[in-house]
Design a protein around this motif. Structure first.
Motif, PDB file in Angstrom:
ATOM      1  N   THR A 283      46.207  39.556  16.587  1.00  0.00           N
ATOM      2  CA  THR A 283      45.948  38.369  17.338  1.00  0.00           C
ATOM      3  C   THR A 283      44.791  38.486  18.328  1.00  0.00           C
ATOM      4  O   THR A 283      44.047  39.393  18.271  1.00  0.00           O
ATOM      5  CB  THR A 283      47.357  38.418  18.147  1.00  0.00           C
ATOM      6  OG1 THR A 283      47.326  39.514  18.998  1.00  0.00           O
ATOM      7  CG2 THR A 283      48.659  38.528  17.503  1.00  0.00           C
ATOM      8  N   LYS A 284      44.522  37.344  18.798  1.00  0.00           N
ATOM      9  CA  LYS A 284      43.398  37.061  19.761  1.00  0.00           C
ATOM     10  C   LYS A 284      42.165  37.245  18.943  1.00  0.00           C
ATOM     11  O   LYS A 284      41.217  37.992  19.581  1.00  0.00           O
ATOM     12  CB  LYS A 284      43.350  38.234  20.934  1.00  0.00           C
ATOM     13  CG  LYS A 284      44.736  37.979  21.684  1.00  0.00           C
ATOM     14  CD  LYS A 284      44.820  39.035  22.706  1.00  0.00           C
ATOM     15  CE  LYS A 284      45.955  38.930  23.548  1.00  0.00           C
ATOM     16  NZ  LYS A 284      46.173  39.875  24.634  1.00  0.00           N
ATOM     17  N   CYS A 285      42.116  36.692  17.653  1.00  0.00           N
ATOM     18  CA  CYS A 285      40.908  36.853  16.703  1.00  0.00           C
ATOM     19  C   CYS A 285      39.649  35.893  17.313  1.00  0.00           C
ATOM     20  O   CYS A 285      38.686  35.964  16.776  1.00  0.00           O
ATOM     21  CB  CYS A 285      41.297  36.632  15.460  1.00  0.00           C
ATOM     22  SG  CYS A 285      42.256  38.302  14.787  1.00  0.00           S
ATOM     23  N   ASP A 286      40.026  35.044  18.185  1.00  0.00           N
ATOM     24  CA  ASP A 286      38.880  34.153  18.829  1.00  0.00           C
ATOM     25  C   ASP A 286      37.750  35.076  19.510  1.00  0.00           C
ATOM     26  O   ASP A 286      37.051  34.590  19.612  1.00  0.00           O
ATOM     27  CB  ASP A 286      39.553  32.907  19.667  1.00  0.00           C
ATOM     28  CG  ASP A 286      40.411  33.535  20.645  1.00  0.00           C
ATOM     29  OD1 ASP A 286      41.222  34.366  20.482  1.00  0.00           O
ATOM     30  OD2 ASP A 286      40.396  33.355  22.099  1.00  0.00           O
ATOM     31  N   LEU A 287      38.259  36.083  19.558  1.00  0.00           N
ATOM     32  CA  LEU A 287      37.156  37.184  20.503  1.00  0.00           C
ATOM     33  C   LEU A 287      36.443  37.904  19.322  1.00  0.00           C
ATOM     34  O   LEU A 287      35.533  38.628  19.739  1.00  0.00           O
ATOM     35  CB  LEU A 287      38.157  38.130  21.490  1.00  0.00           C
ATOM     36  CG  LEU A 287      38.973  37.615  22.484  1.00  0.00           C
ATOM     37  CD1 LEU A 287      39.788  38.603  23.111  1.00  0.00           C
ATOM     38  CD2 LEU A 287      38.295  36.705  23.367  1.00  0.00           C
ATOM     39  N   ASP A 289      34.442  38.105  15.545  1.00  0.00           N
ATOM     40  CA  ASP A 289      33.476  37.250  14.387  1.00  0.00           C
ATOM     41  C   ASP A 289      33.846  37.612  13.202  1.00  0.00           C
ATOM     42  O   ASP A 289      34.628  38.732  12.825  1.00  0.00           O
ATOM     43  CB  ASP A 289      31.864  37.403  14.837  1.00  0.00           C
ATOM     44  CG  ASP A 289      31.648  38.876  14.585  1.00  0.00           C
ATOM     45  OD1 ASP A 289      32.207  39.789  14.291  1.00  0.00           O
ATOM     46  OD2 ASP A 289      30.314  39.040  15.216  1.00  0.00           O
ATOM     47  N   ASP A 290      33.595  37.089  12.086  1.00  0.00           N
ATOM     48  CA  ASP A 290      34.029  37.173  10.722  1.00  0.00           C
ATOM     49  C   ASP A 290      33.459  38.856  10.190  1.00  0.00           C
ATOM     50  O   ASP A 290      34.397  39.425   9.545  1.00  0.00           O
ATOM     51  CB  ASP A 290      33.335  36.262   9.821  1.00  0.00           C
ATOM     52  CG  ASP A 290      33.906  34.931   9.832  1.00  0.00           C
ATOM     53  OD1 ASP A 290      35.014  34.785  10.561  1.00  0.00           O
ATOM     54  OD2 ASP A 290      33.059  33.887   9.554  1.00  0.00           O
ATOM     55  N   SER A 310      44.903  33.454  15.743  1.00  0.00           N
ATOM     56  CA  SER A 310      44.468  33.165  17.069  1.00  0.00           C
ATOM     57  C   SER A 310      45.446  32.063  17.430  1.00  0.00           C
ATOM     58  O   SER A 310      45.311  30.984  17.149  1.00  0.00           O
ATOM     59  CB  SER A 310      43.278  32.658  17.551  1.00  0.00           C
ATOM     60  OG  SER A 310      43.057  32.446  18.696  1.00  0.00           O
ATOM     61  N   THR A 313      43.621  29.246  19.595  1.00  0.00           N
ATOM     62  CA  THR A 313      42.618  28.161  18.686  1.00  0.00           C
ATOM     63  C   THR A 313      43.273  27.720  17.465  1.00  0.00           C
ATOM     64  O   THR A 313      42.899  26.584  16.758  1.00  0.00           O
ATOM     65  CB  THR A 313      41.564  28.773  18.565  1.00  0.00           C
ATOM     66  OG1 THR A 313      41.648  29.774  17.667  1.00  0.00           O
ATOM     67  CG2 THR A 313      40.668  29.485  19.708  1.00  0.00           C
ATOM     68  N   PHE A 315      43.568  29.529  14.781  1.00  0.00           N
ATOM     69  CA  PHE A 315      42.892  30.163  13.485  1.00  0.00           C
ATOM     70  C   PHE A 315      44.010  30.809  12.716  1.00  0.00           C
ATOM     71  O   PHE A 315      44.882  31.815  13.192  1.00  0.00           O
ATOM     72  CB  PHE A 315      42.070  30.914  14.295  1.00  0.00           C
ATOM     73  CG  PHE A 315      41.227  31.970  13.317  1.00  0.00           C
ATOM     74  CD1 PHE A 315      40.040  31.013  12.366  1.00  0.00           C
ATOM     75  CD2 PHE A 315      41.374  33.164  13.005  1.00  0.00           C
ATOM     76  CE1 PHE A 315      39.582  31.915  11.467  1.00  0.00           C
ATOM     77  CE2 PHE A 315      40.645  34.001  12.274  1.00  0.00           C
ATOM     78  CZ  PHE A 315      39.854  33.196  11.310  1.00  0.00           C
TER      79      PHE A 315
END
Length: 389
Positions: A283-287, A289-290, A310, A313, A315
């Protein structure tokens, strides 16, 4: 939990009704001095019956029902009068309620669907009157049967939420945020540990009008098996789930280590939980980058599906629902659920843990009383006589 209306654990003393005794009576009327026996039978005692009711979602209505007694059967009378049958007592419980014997921890029964009725305690049969014992060689029996005694048992009722997907993770892993993003459920969300203090359910919509139910339980921490944090009290709600969704934040130092800690806590609570299908959501992958997500993927478990999401967002939430739906309907998951269902639901309580559960549940309800002997030790107030001027 004092201000919460969610109650998933109650202890009740139940007692069925005893049967009425048969009557021993000989008929004596004018013009019929040798009327013979006419004692009636006693009535049966009332039963204690559990009934599934989908209108209930918690055991709150039974929290203060310390005793539930059925009605006794009436005694038989003269003129072959039958005693009244005791009234049955129905206990409405939400679907998913499991009953245990409070003294032994043995499994008693399980209420799984609406309208299901299970006789918990059978009422005693009524005794036969002396009319039933008449014969050619015994035309005036002077005896009758007593009624059968009542049955009594102290039970523990546990509610285990019925859901398809159960969320497992540490506090602030984003479980409540995910449920609110995928469904119309609105659990409490805040930036501090143990925001979720009670389990909640959310219906997740899928394609073509399909849906599945997701259960959000309070987070567990390392050492929960020893009572740290909220302990493992709410893990009973994922025992019925077909799929476990592990959630670990992407900003964690070691995602694999936290995943293994969660697995170990589940093993301590119930080793059979490890046989369920599992999916890992980072989780919280809006923090992230690819490039960082690709680097993290190499150190994650390879034997289960892994999804980077995320909830804030949105995502990869659609990808997560696809993975969950695919795993829920996998043939291996269906066979595993059928094989493990009886073991998970009908297993007896571990008495070493069971005693501590009783203490924890009754801690807030106990009332401290003062003995009369202690009252004598309390100094009385001294009153001074007012002198008249």
């Amino acid at each position: 939990m004092a201000e919460s209306n969610f109650v998933d654990y109650v202890k009740i003393l139940c007692r069925s009704g005893k049967g009425g005794r048969g009557s021993m009576h000989l008929r004596h009327v004018k013009y019929n001095p040798n009327g013979g026996p006419d004692g009636g039978d006693g009535g049966r005692g009332g039963d204690i019956i559990l009934r599934g009711n989908h209108n209930y979602w918690t055991l709150l209505h039974l929290k203060y029902e310390r005793h539930i007694f059925a009605e006794h059967g009436g005694n038989g009378g003269k003129d072959k009068c039958h005693g009244t049958d005791g009234r049955d007592v129905y206990i409405d419980v939400p679907c998913g309620t499991v009953v245990y014997n409070a003294e032994t921890g043995k499994y008693v029964c399980d209420v799984t669907y609406d309208g299901q009725e299970i006789t918990l305690l059978k009422g005693g049969r009524g005794g036969l009157g002396n009319f039933q014992f008449r014969s050619a060689t015994n035309q005036a029996p002077r005896y009758a049967q007593p009624g059968e005694p009542m049955q009594e048992m102290t039970i523990i009722m546990e509610l285990k939420l019925l859901a398809d997907v159960g969320l497992v993770g540490f506090p602030n892993a984003g479980k409540s945020t995910l449920v609110s993003a995928l469904s119309n459920a609105r659990p409490k969300i805040a930036n501090y540990p143990f925001t979720t203090m009670e389990p909640s359910l959310g219906i997740v919509g899928y394609r073509d009008g399909k849906s599945f139910v997701m259960a959000d339980i309070p987070g567990i921490i390392e050492g929960a098996a020893e009572g740290r944090g909220l302990g493992l009290r709410f893990l009973r709600h994922i025992e019925r789930n077909s799929l476990l969704l592990f959630m670990v934040p992407g900003d964690t130092d070691d995602i694999l280590r936290e995943y293994n800690i969660l697995l170990d806590e589940l093993r301590r609570f119930n080793p059979e939980l490890l046989q369920k299908q599992r999916v890992l959501a980072v989780t919280k992958c809006d923090l992230l980058d690819d490039e960082l997500m690709e680097m993290l993927r190499d150190g994650l478990p390879q034997d289960i599906p892994v999804v980077f999401i995320s909830a804030v967002t949105g995502f990869h939430l659609d990808e997560l629902k696809d993975v969950l739906w695919r795993e829920l309907n996998a043939e291996s998951n269906k066979l595993q659920t059928i094989e493990a269902d009886d073991r998970l639901v009908h297993r007896d309580k571990d008495m070493s843990v069971f005693a501590q559960e009783l203490i924890d549940e009754q801690a807030d309800d106990d009332i401290e009383y003062v003995d009369e002997d202690e009252l004598e030790d309390i100094d009385d107030f001294e009153y001074e006589d007012l002198e008249e001027e």
